[in-house]
Scaffold this motif. Structure first.
Motif, PDB file in Angstrom:
ATOM      1  N   ASP A   1      41.016 -59.821 -75.947  1.00 36.63           N
ATOM      2  CA  ASP A   1      41.694 -58.839 -75.101  1.00 36.63           C
ATOM      3  C   ASP A   1      41.094 -57.443 -75.282  1.00 36.63           C
ATOM      4  O   ASP A   1      40.950 -56.693 -74.306  1.00 36.63           O
TER       5      ASP A   1
ATOM      6  N   ALA B   1      37.678 -57.386 -73.527  1.00 38.52           N
ATOM      7  CA  ALA B   1      37.889 -57.411 -72.077  1.00 38.52           C
ATOM      8  C   ALA B   1      38.333 -56.045 -71.570  1.00 38.52           C
ATOM      9  O   ALA B   1      37.898 -55.586 -70.508  1.00 38.52           O
TER      10      ALA B   1
ATOM     11  N   ASP C   1      36.124 -53.859 -69.147  1.00 35.95           N
ATOM     12  CA  ASP C   1      36.759 -53.956 -67.823  1.00 35.95           C
ATOM     13  C   ASP C   1      36.465 -55.299 -67.150  1.00 35.95           C
ATOM     14  O   ASP C   1      36.040 -55.357 -65.986  1.00 35.95           O
ATOM     15  N   VAL C   2      36.640 -56.374 -67.895  1.00 34.98           N
ATOM     16  CA  VAL C   2      36.498 -57.720 -67.340  1.00 34.98           C
ATOM     17  C   VAL C   2      37.718 -58.536 -67.751  1.00 34.98           C
ATOM     18  O   VAL C   2      38.511 -58.115 -68.606  1.00 34.98           O
ATOM     19  N   LYS C   3      37.895 -59.707 -67.172  1.00 39.50           N
ATOM     20  CA  LYS C   3      39.019 -60.566 -67.507  1.00 39.50           C
ATOM     21  C   LYS C   3      38.755 -61.286 -68.830  1.00 39.50           C
ATOM     22  O   LYS C   3      37.600 -61.604 -69.148  1.00 39.50           O
TER      23      LYS C   3
ATOM     24  N   THR D   1      39.207 -64.320 -69.541  1.00 37.98           N
ATOM     25  CA  THR D   1      38.559 -65.614 -69.305  1.00 37.98           C
ATOM     26  C   THR D   1      37.047 -65.465 -69.196  1.00 37.98           C
ATOM     27  O   THR D   1      36.299 -66.358 -69.593  1.00 37.98           O
TER      28      THR D   1
END
Length: 291
Positions: A156, A159, A163-165, A167
């Motif tokens: 988390d 991410a 700035d990405v998800k 997953t």
């Protein structure tokens, strides 16, 4: 300006890396005034000697950047060569009127060329194709604090920073941890391990010649039976099916109703009956061939 420029005559990183580094470190660094004057001559007069001097004076900077990519298992000389290409592209595009030093402008172009080289050569199969994946690829290795898999809090945090998800972080971590494998068994593999080679279980049956011939025969047979079944219908029923199902520009029930002067419901009934006759006719043909 050609990107095939040999900055030091016949000396290149691939021939003698240590000698190359020593040579570029001996090249004098330009002052801000000298750099500005050379950049102006290149920008306004396309003066190639000015371009050469700008490139030469920044080769040591490329070496410095290339060293930061030593963890990818690629030859340092190759990384420097790619960085030099980026430097030459930067010199060609540098605008001295912007009020920044060339080194600040060139860092983007140098890293971009090295990034492309790493992504092309680090794995046989590309691990990063989208913009988000490419950004994550070069940041995830530095973001991992230990050799084990990331926990949820670390995923988390990464991410959020990039700035990405989450997953996407998990998927890239899995790709980074994977290894290339040969398609065929290696020459030293024994019978107990050779069967695990992908060549033994990754088989494309669609390219089997016998299967393709059989499939083509079935398609030709089905097409022939369809034409015979259509020919057995009355002209109106045949036209309705062709207009509704076999035409590139398919007609609606209401359009056919206007053509034949009946209701749309009547066209639907005629279509249903024609389809029933078609199925029965093709079924009878199939049974006859089977017999």
């Amino acid at each position: 300006m050609s990107t095939s420029l040999q900055p030091l005559g016949h000396l290149s990183p691939g021939q003698d890396l240590n000698g190359y580094i020593q040579s570029v470190n001996r090249i004098a660094v330009l002052t801000a005034e000298e750099e500005h004057e050379l950049a102006l001559r290149l920008h306004e007069e396309n003066h190639l000697e000015s371009a050469r001097r700008l490139v030469m004076s920044h080769l040591r900077f490329v070496v410095h950047i290339a060293r930061s990519y030593s963890g990818y298992g690629l030859q340092q000389a190759d990384l420097i060569q790619e960085g030099n290409v980026g430097l030459m592209k930067a010199v060609k595009r540098f605008d001295p009127h912007q009020g920044v030093r060339l080194v600040s402008f060139a860092v983007h172009w140098i890293k971009a060329e090295i990034h492309e080289f790493v992504l092309r050569n680090w794995r046989i199969v590309k691990v990063a194709t989208t913009k988000a994946q490419r950004k994550l690829f070069f940041n995830l290795r530095g973001a991992k604090k230990r050799l084990g898999w990331l926990n949820n809090d670390e995923v988390d945090a990464i991410a959020g920073d990039l700035d990405v998800k989450p997953t996407v972080v998990r998927e890239m971590e899995s790709r980074l941890s994977a290894h290339d494998a040969g398609f065929d068994a290696g020459p030293s593999d024994d019978e107990s391990s050779a069967y695990q080679a992908p060549a033994n279980y990754l088989e494309d049956h669609s390219l089997d010649p016998a299967a393709r011939v059989e499939q083509q025969d079935m398609e030709n047979d089905s097409h022939g039976r369809l034409l015979k079944a259509l020919a057995a219908l009355d002209e109106r029923s045949r036209d309705i099916l062709q207009q509704r199902w076999l035409s590139d520009n398919k007609s609606t029930l209401h359009e056919l109703a206007d053509i034949y002067g009946v209701s749309a419901e009547r066209i639907r009934q005629l279509e249903k009956n024609a389809m029933k006759k078609l199925r029965e006719s093709m079924g009878d043909m199939s049974e006859g061939f089977a017999a």
